[in-house]
Design a protein around this motif. Sequence first.
Motif, PDB file in Angstrom:
ATOM      1  N   ARG A  62      51.538  38.635  43.802  1.00  0.00           N
ATOM      2  CA  ARG A  62      50.447  39.168  44.624  1.00  0.00           C
ATOM      3  C   ARG A  62      50.462  40.698  44.608  1.00  0.00           C
ATOM      4  N   ARG A  63      51.652  41.264  44.744  1.00  0.00           N
ATOM      5  CA  ARG A  63      51.768  42.736  44.751  1.00  0.00           C
ATOM      6  C   ARG A  63      51.308  43.312  43.410  1.00  0.00           C
ATOM      7  N   ASN A  68      47.793  46.740  40.614  1.00  0.00           N
ATOM      8  CA  ASN A  68      47.516  46.955  39.196  1.00  0.00           C
ATOM      9  C   ASN A  68      46.483  48.083  39.011  1.00  0.00           C
ATOM     10  N   PRO A  69      46.832  49.134  38.239  1.00  0.00           N
ATOM     11  CA  PRO A  69      45.911  50.270  38.073  1.00  0.00           C
ATOM     12  C   PRO A  69      44.867  50.054  36.981  1.00  0.00           C
ATOM     13  N   SER A  73      43.102  43.488  33.625  1.00  0.00           N
ATOM     14  CA  SER A  73      42.748  42.873  34.908  1.00  0.00           C
ATOM     15  C   SER A  73      44.015  42.515  35.680  1.00  0.00           C
ATOM     16  N   GLY A  74      43.869  42.360  36.989  1.00  0.00           N
ATOM     17  CA  GLY A  74      45.004  41.967  37.813  1.00  0.00           C
ATOM     18  C   GLY A  74      45.563  40.613  37.395  1.00  0.00           C
ATOM     19  N   GLU A  75      44.671  39.691  37.020  1.00  0.00           N
ATOM     20  CA  GLU A  75      45.102  38.360  36.575  1.00  0.00           C
ATOM     21  C   GLU A  75      45.935  38.462  35.299  1.00  0.00           C
ATOM     22  N   GLU A  76      45.476  39.280  34.358  1.00  0.00           N
ATOM     23  CA  GLU A  76      46.183  39.415  33.082  1.00  0.00           C
ATOM     24  C   GLU A  76      47.539  40.088  33.294  1.00  0.00           C
ATOM     25  N   PHE A  81      53.707  39.564  33.877  1.00  0.00           N
ATOM     26  CA  PHE A  81      54.900  39.588  34.724  1.00  0.00           C
ATOM     27  C   PHE A  81      55.441  38.181  34.952  1.00  0.00           C
ATOM     28  N   ARG A  82      54.546  37.189  34.967  1.00  0.00           N
ATOM     29  CA  ARG A  82      54.990  35.800  35.100  1.00  0.00           C
ATOM     30  C   ARG A  82      55.957  35.445  33.972  1.00  0.00           C
ATOM     31  N   GLU A  83      55.644  35.854  32.739  1.00  0.00           N
ATOM     32  CA  GLU A  83      56.505  35.550  31.600  1.00  0.00           C
ATOM     33  C   GLU A  83      57.802  36.363  31.638  1.00  0.00           C
TER      34      GLU A  83
END
Length: 365
Positions: A62-63, A68-69, A73-76, A81-83
């Motif tokens: 979420r953070r 995200n600057p 996109s924030g999702e991408e 970071f998920r990986e």
Amino acid sequence: MSDEQVRLAELRDEIDQIDQKLMELISARATCAQEVAHVKTTANPGQDVFFYRPEREAQVLRRIKEQNPGPLSGEEMARLFREIMSACLALEKPMHIAFLGPVGTFTQAAALKHFGHSVISVPLPAIDAVFREVESGAAHYGVVPVENSTEGMINHTLDMFMSSPLKICGEVQLRIHHHLLVSPKHKDQEITRIYSHQQSFAQCRQWLDTHRYGIERVTVSSNAEAARRAGAEPGSAAIAGDMAAELYGLEKLANSIEDRPDNTTRFLIIGREEVPASGHDKTSILVSMRNKPGALYQLLEPFHRHGLSLTRIETRPSPSGTWAYVFYIDFEGHMEGDQVCKVLAEVEDEAVELKRLGSYPIGVL
């Protein structure tokens, strides 16, 4: 060298320097993750230590999305970071994730979306088998489908919670895109049959009636099995997703044939431990009420009075008797919260039985 070549060379050098810094920072993060594992193991000698923290990962993702600057996109950015988090966690202890198989299903895609690609995914033939694998400790977590935006709830999953001691530890939503797939070896042959799972046939009914009316539709256990058969049998096609297409080397005759473009399936993460509050959570419960006038009102009124938002209510036949029913309810909030505690106490007073299935972070990705 032209001005363009000079500028491109400068930019490539800059990218190389950034890549070097990224590697150093990711390595530093991985070292930190190893130290976390050492601290936990040292503090709990001989115990089964849980390295994966669903609430902590949800907070981090979420953070990342909020801060995200860009220009990604924030999702991408969160997916990247998920990986990274998945790879770092695998250094501590690789997780075994059971899912409704076989390999190549949407459930596997949901598992990899939620946990990243550094886990060991374990395909199982049925939803109850996923529950048993996690209950026995052979898998750390399981992933099972619970509802589709077009076709509604997956009743088998709801029924398993009536007898299982497992907790819901998370959720993940996956946009479902169905494709009509054929083997490159047979693509010039006339299609006489189409294989798919019954849910996929239902989600593509209008498209099939318009574009492939009259062709035999053969229901199989999964879309991955449909893709396997289509790859082996001349004159056959399959309705399946990208993962199955890649796994079995199939080509797309038609893309995204689902009747609704927003077609989405929600999956639940099941595990053995309860999840602390993350700050943006959902709670699931099963409630059996006495069969009397006003029972449903008495069940729902405390949620309204205490300002808790219901996100799902579903009715299932109770295994305890004919014409008795159990309510499956999702609502926003965590069981540690004051308002949720008050509501559950009031519901428990009126209910025959209240089963707390778990509180967990609302899906971030």
